[in-house]
Scaffold this motif. Sequence first.
Motif, short mmCIF file in Angstrom:
data_model
loop_
_atom_site.label_atom_id
_atom_site.label_comp_id
_atom_site.label_asym_id
_atom_site.label_seq_id
_atom_site.Cartn_x
_atom_site.Cartn_y
_atom_site.Cartn_z
N ASP A 26 46.74 50.03 50.88
CA ASP A 26 47.48 51.02 50.12
C ASP A 26 48.74 51.06 50.37
O ASP A 26 49.47 51.42 48.94
N MET A 27 49.36 50.71 51.45
CA MET A 27 50.81 51.00 51.36
C MET A 27 51.56 49.75 50.71
O MET A 27 52.54 49.73 50.11
N VAL A 28 50.79 48.60 50.78
CA VAL A 28 51.29 47.39 50.40
C VAL A 28 51.50 47.39 48.84
O VAL A 28 52.24 46.81 48.34
N THR A 29 50.28 47.91 48.31
CA THR A 29 50.24 48.19 46.84
C THR A 29 51.29 49.12 46.08
O THR A 29 51.47 49.24 45.08
N ARG A 30 51.94 49.89 46.84
CA ARG A 30 52.88 51.03 46.49
C ARG A 30 54.14 50.35 45.95
O ARG A 30 54.44 49.29 46.64
N SER A 31 54.72 51.01 45.13
CA SER A 31 56.05 50.58 44.60
C SER A 31 57.00 50.56 45.91
O SER A 31 56.87 51.23 46.88
N LYS A 32 58.15 49.43 45.64
CA LYS A 32 59.03 49.61 46.55
C LYS A 32 59.79 51.07 46.72
O LYS A 32 60.24 51.40 47.95
#
Length: 179
Positions: A26-32
Amino acid sequence: MDSLRRAFMWTGEAKASGADCLIAWDMVTRSKECGGLGIRDLAVQNRCLLMKLVHRLHNPVGSSWAMWAQEHRDVPSMDGDVAGDRWEAIRALLPAYQDVTVVDIRDGRTTSFWRDDWLHTGRLADKFSALYSHSRRPTASVRAVMSDGVRAHLVPRLTRVADEELSALAVALQDVSLS
């Protein structure tokens, strides 16, 4: 698909264990901007693309598919003679679409009388909840209800509250005309 993406990202292989993953997915798929890596969540992406199809059904200008679908489906309810998992996925998004849109009714054929915000005062199902609970066909279009009359779409006996709401609804519908 996401398991393949995770595995490839962390190991370059087809499979990976939890120990190989450096941060939660879920952190990987968050925006930068929000501290993630900006990798798109495929489930969210799929829902967005399906929502575009729901929008196209309600705005069929220039779309042969949408015009064909309107002939085979009742757009306000998504009922009709077309079935399948894809149609069910599109149909499941209809309430979310109705929550985020306001409708210019035109002929009222693709607008839900109760569930769309077409009077620009909120959804009638919310505003007249007692009356809505007496509806025979909660997915009826504006065109159907306006041509048949609201009373024709309700059960024969109304509660006192629903009867009061019917009077208030009649006032709200006085100036409505379909193109």
